[in-house]
Design a protein around this motif. Structure first.
Motif, mmCIF file in Angstrom:
data_model
loop_
_atom_site.group_PDB
_atom_site.id
_atom_site.type_symbol
_atom_site.label_atom_id
_atom_site.label_comp_id
_atom_site.label_asym_id
_atom_site.label_seq_id
_atom_site.Cartn_x
_atom_site.Cartn_y
_atom_site.Cartn_z
ATOM 1 N N MET A 1 42.187 44.101 48.471
ATOM 2 C CA MET A 1 42.010 45.342 47.730
ATOM 3 C C MET A 1 40.981 46.210 48.458
ATOM 4 S SD MET A 1 40.649 45.741 43.824
ATOM 5 C CE MET A 1 41.899 44.715 43.091
ATOM 6 N N VAL B 1 36.601 42.197 39.251
ATOM 7 C CA VAL B 1 36.617 43.669 39.345
ATOM 8 C C VAL B 1 36.160 44.338 38.057
ATOM 9 C CG1 VAL B 1 38.365 43.856 41.136
ATOM 10 C CG2 VAL B 1 39.069 43.734 38.756
ATOM 11 N N THR C 1 35.226 42.623 44.977
ATOM 12 C CA THR C 1 36.441 43.422 45.114
ATOM 13 C C THR C 1 37.444 42.814 46.086
ATOM 14 O OG1 THR C 1 35.337 44.711 46.806
ATOM 15 C CG2 THR C 1 35.291 45.582 44.575
ATOM 16 N N THR C 2 37.466 41.501 46.172
ATOM 17 C CA THR C 2 38.447 40.888 47.069
ATOM 18 C C THR C 2 39.655 40.381 46.289
ATOM 19 O OG1 THR C 2 36.776 39.172 47.070
ATOM 20 C CG2 THR C 2 37.194 40.236 49.147
ATOM 21 N N ASP C 3 39.847 40.870 45.105
ATOM 22 C CA ASP C 3 40.927 40.508 44.180
ATOM 23 C C ASP C 3 41.371 39.058 44.250
ATOM 24 O OD1 ASP C 3 42.000 41.361 46.648
ATOM 25 O OD2 ASP C 3 43.881 41.989 45.771
ATOM 26 N N TRP D 1 34.425 36.879 44.670
ATOM 27 C CA TRP D 1 33.914 35.501 44.688
ATOM 28 C C TRP D 1 32.911 35.317 43.555
ATOM 29 C CZ3 TRP D 1 35.245 30.934 45.943
ATOM 30 C CH2 TRP D 1 34.304 29.900 46.006
ATOM 31 N N ARG E 1 31.130 45.707 50.616
ATOM 32 C CA ARG E 1 31.833 45.040 49.517
ATOM 33 C C ARG E 1 32.031 43.549 49.806
ATOM 34 N NH1 ARG E 1 37.204 44.045 49.950
ATOM 35 N NH2 ARG E 1 38.222 44.847 51.803
ATOM 36 N N VAL F 1 31.830 37.900 41.294
ATOM 37 C CA VAL F 1 32.055 38.761 40.135
ATOM 38 C C VAL F 1 33.466 39.314 40.231
ATOM 39 C CG1 VAL F 1 31.179 40.794 38.904
ATOM 40 C CG2 VAL F 1 29.614 39.418 40.250
ATOM 41 N N VAL G 1 36.723 48.735 40.114
ATOM 42 C CA VAL G 1 36.525 48.038 41.381
ATOM 43 C C VAL G 1 35.362 48.604 42.174
ATOM 44 C CG1 VAL G 1 38.910 47.300 41.594
ATOM 45 C CG2 VAL G 1 38.199 49.414 42.681
ATOM 46 N N ALA G 2 34.990 49.854 41.880
ATOM 47 C CA ALA G 2 33.907 50.452 42.649
ATOM 48 C C ALA G 2 32.557 49.914 42.217
ATOM 49 C CB ALA G 2 33.917 51.963 42.493
ATOM 50 N N MET G 3 32.542 49.182 41.126
ATOM 51 C CA MET G 3 31.282 48.657 40.644
ATOM 52 C C MET G 3 30.655 47.744 41.690
ATOM 53 S SD MET G 3 30.553 46.042 37.653
ATOM 54 C CE MET G 3 29.071 45.112 37.917
ATOM 55 N N THR H 1 30.408 39.564 46.514
ATOM 56 C CA THR H 1 31.614 40.350 46.607
ATOM 57 C C THR H 1 32.375 40.329 45.291
ATOM 58 O OG1 THR H 1 33.583 40.816 47.908
ATOM 59 C CG2 THR H 1 33.027 38.492 47.620
#
Lengths: 521, 107
Positions: free
Chosen positions: A164, B47, B38-40, B43, A129, B45, B27-29, B36
């Protein structure tokens, strides 16, 4: 925060001083001597020529380059580019991956950055991720070394536990107790494939010769020609490329190449005025991989080649014909002779040109030829398909999902373009879809969704050119946009076939630049 | 989340997604290799698979995020590895043009 930084300065500085003060400069020594001279200050000898950490890992040439670059960036190791190349060569040869251990992961080395990865959990969320999963899957380590990689991540980037998909779980416990053991099982240091490869890997004499090649440059068309490889010294070679695009535009140039570990071919050459890099696997008289511009790795071609003593059919260009039409097809390969058999309903009208590398023929597809794929045969050579179609059933935008980046505008990062082709699919007599090939199309972009419409992404994110190349806008905050947003966008890419007008759609994310760009994404 | 109220639209969308049990789904997308999401926020894209919920413009709070290593695979982390990355760009709004890539050029 200041304390942390101070500590960092001290440690990096001290290490650098150690490396400089204790060890003599290594200029033209071989890889092993440079490795010992540069690395032994921190990596302790373990007997049998082994050094702590280093001797317990296997990686690709790019992986080793990244490790050494990290030692430079994080610990202040001073090493010249030339010495670093020697160490990469030394380590990649002795502690590389067997060809089969790179299966399915070569896209990362080949810089196919629009690959959507599919890793199982927990590797997807724990590793892939933030960076590519391939960066992990192209390494081999024992359990202890995977565990150390976990500790290194947390020590170096402690906030990763607060992000997250970390803060909602016992990240460290999961990483130590589940992920590291799984990695040690899936990607172990010792393997049968590696020990077999070390016994059987070919020498440098397997590579010089005439290599007939075929490729496809996205938005530019098919390419073919001959790459001459001559031995320079050790595992390095001189190369000369003489070829052309399907429309006759020359594709000529020269340069040099190096082979790591018996098969990892890396070339650097100039085609016309453009610097290009080759990442191929060279095995059994065949080269396969991708060749791309050094400064713009999104511009590249799939590449396959066969040596003159390795008869092979590489491609038929173009690989489709419409029923009822006449067309000129070119078969590319090595050891070619005779008249090809193109399958039911496709007749060779005339052989226009015949060399061992290229066979140009005029063909006619019968009006009632059944739509579908035919296996092309030339004597005993097979392995290439020709598609016959009457109508296009579906258009797919390739790539279906991709990322472009804003850049330039006075900044240091180049724009990363989007490059698209319209892939036509037919429906066979059996009702099954089959790939026809890339057909000419008109290109447009639209907002991907309501949000993108509200934010006027189409207006700001860049321009779709007529040739299917999307040119992103400039980097930096844009005062014209709400909140001074960057010129990012979420776009629908629409291809409309020039013939017939059928449409296909893809998604293009235009996003911000990236400043950390190692060779493995 | 019981005691927190969303202050802006982005937070509201996220809260709604959480309420509808869609959070794991969005978020699993996965994005493309090396990006990345899913780093809320992510960077490249966000969530939701778009760009509207990214930090925008990213220059606005770039160092507030690069200092605590928020996207270390994409942006040089200034806490541990590249403390001087912004020495010629103290204000990211004005100086972003002076920020440079950090991997050694000799590939």
């Amino acid at each position: 925060m200041k304390t942390t930084r101070l500590r960092h300065y001290l440690s990096a500085g001290t290490l650098a001083m150690l490396a400089c003060a204790v060890l003599p400069p290594a200029v033209a020594e071989d890889g092993k001597a440079i490795l010992n001279a540069k690395c032994m200050a921190c990596h302790t000898p373990e007997g049998n020529d082994a050094l702590s950490r280093i001797s317990h890992q296997r990686k690709t040439p790019e992986g080793w380059l990244m490790s050494i670059a990290r030692m430079q960036l994080m610990y202040g190791v001073k090493i010249s580019d030339e010495d670093r190349r020697s160490v990469v060569k030394y380590l990649a040869d002795r502690q590389g991956l067997a060809p089969s251990e790179t299966d399915g992961m070569r896209y990362a080395m080949e810089r196919r950055l629009n690959t959507v990865e599919k890793f199982d959990e927990p590797l997807n969320q724990m590793c892939a991720r933030c960076h590519s999963g391939a960066r992990v899957a192209l390494q081999r380590r024992p359990l202890q070394e995977w565990e150390r990689l976990v500790e290194f991540h947390l020590g170096r980037w402690p906030s990763l536990e607060y992000q997250m998909m970390s803060r909602d779980r016992d990240w460290l416990g999961l990483a130590r107790n589940e992920v590291a053991p799984q990695l040690a099982k899936d990607y172990p240091l010792e393997s049968q494939a590696w020990s077999d490869w070390q016994k059987s890997k070919p020498g440098a004499d397997a590579l010089p010769g005439q290599w007939s090649f075929s490729g496809h440059m996205m938005t530019r068309g098919d390419v073919r020609g001959v790459m001459s490889v001559t031995h320079d010294s050790g595992d390095t070679f001189n190369i000369e490329v003489k070829g052309q695009y399907a429309d006759g535009t020359p594709f000529n140039g020269s340069g040099s190449a190096i082979v790591y570990n018996g098969y990892e071919w890396r070339g650097n050459l100039k085609i016309g005025d453009v610097r290009m890099h080759q990442v191929f696997a060279a095995l059994n008289g065949e080269m396969k991989g991708r060749m791309f511009e050094t400064e713009h790795d999104e511009r590249g071609l799939d590449f396959s080649a066969a040596r003159q003593d390795s008869p092979r059919l590489l491609a038929v260009q173009p690989a489709f014909i419409r029923a009822g039409n006449e067309a000129e097809l070119t078969l590319v390969g090595s050891g070619l002779s005779g008249t090809p058999d193109l399958g039911a309903g496709v007749e060779v009208v005339k052989v226009l040109e015949s060399t061992p590398q290229l066979l140009r023929v005029k063909v006619k597809a019968a009006a009632d030829a059944a739509p579908g794929l035919r296996n092309v045969a030339l004597g005993a050579l097979k392995g290439v398909d020709l598609a016959v179609y009457t109508e296009v059933a579906e258009v797919k935008v390739v790539p279906a999902y991709s990322v472009a980046r804003i850049g330039e505008n006075g900044g240091t990062t180049p724009k990363v373009q989007g490059r698209f082709e319209a892939e036509a699919w037919g429906k066979g007599a059996d009702g099954q879809p089959y790939r026809i090939g890339y057909l000419p199309a008109k290109w447009t972009v639209e907002p991907f969704n309501e949000q993108a419409r509200d934010d006027e992404d189409v207006k700001f994110a860049g321009t779709m050119q007529r040739d299917g190349v999307f040119l992103p806008a400039g980097a930096g905050p844009n005062p014209q946009r709400r909140m001074m947003a960057n010129n990012v966008g979420n776009l629908k890419v629409i291809a409309q076939l020039e013939e017939g007008g059928l449409q296909g759609e893809g998604q293009l994310i235009v996003t911000v630049q990236r400043w950390n760009s190692p060779p493995l994404p | 989340m019981k005691h927190l109220k969303p202050l802006n639209n982005k937070a509201l969308i996220l809260e709604q997604a959480a309420a509808e049990d869609r959070l794991e789904e969005v978020v699993a997308m996965s994005s493309v290799a090396g990006c990345t999401a899913t780093t809320d926020p992510g960077w490249e894209v966000d969530v939701f698979g778009g760009v509207a919920s990214l930090c925008q413009p990213m220059e606005a709070d770039l160092y507030g995020c690069s200092d605590p290593c928020w996207w270390p695979a994409q942006v040089p982390d200034m806490m541990s590895t590249f403390p001087d990355w912004n020495k010629d760009a103290q204000s990211s709004d004005e100086g972003w043009r002076n920020l440079t890539t950090v991997f050694p050029n000799d590939k």
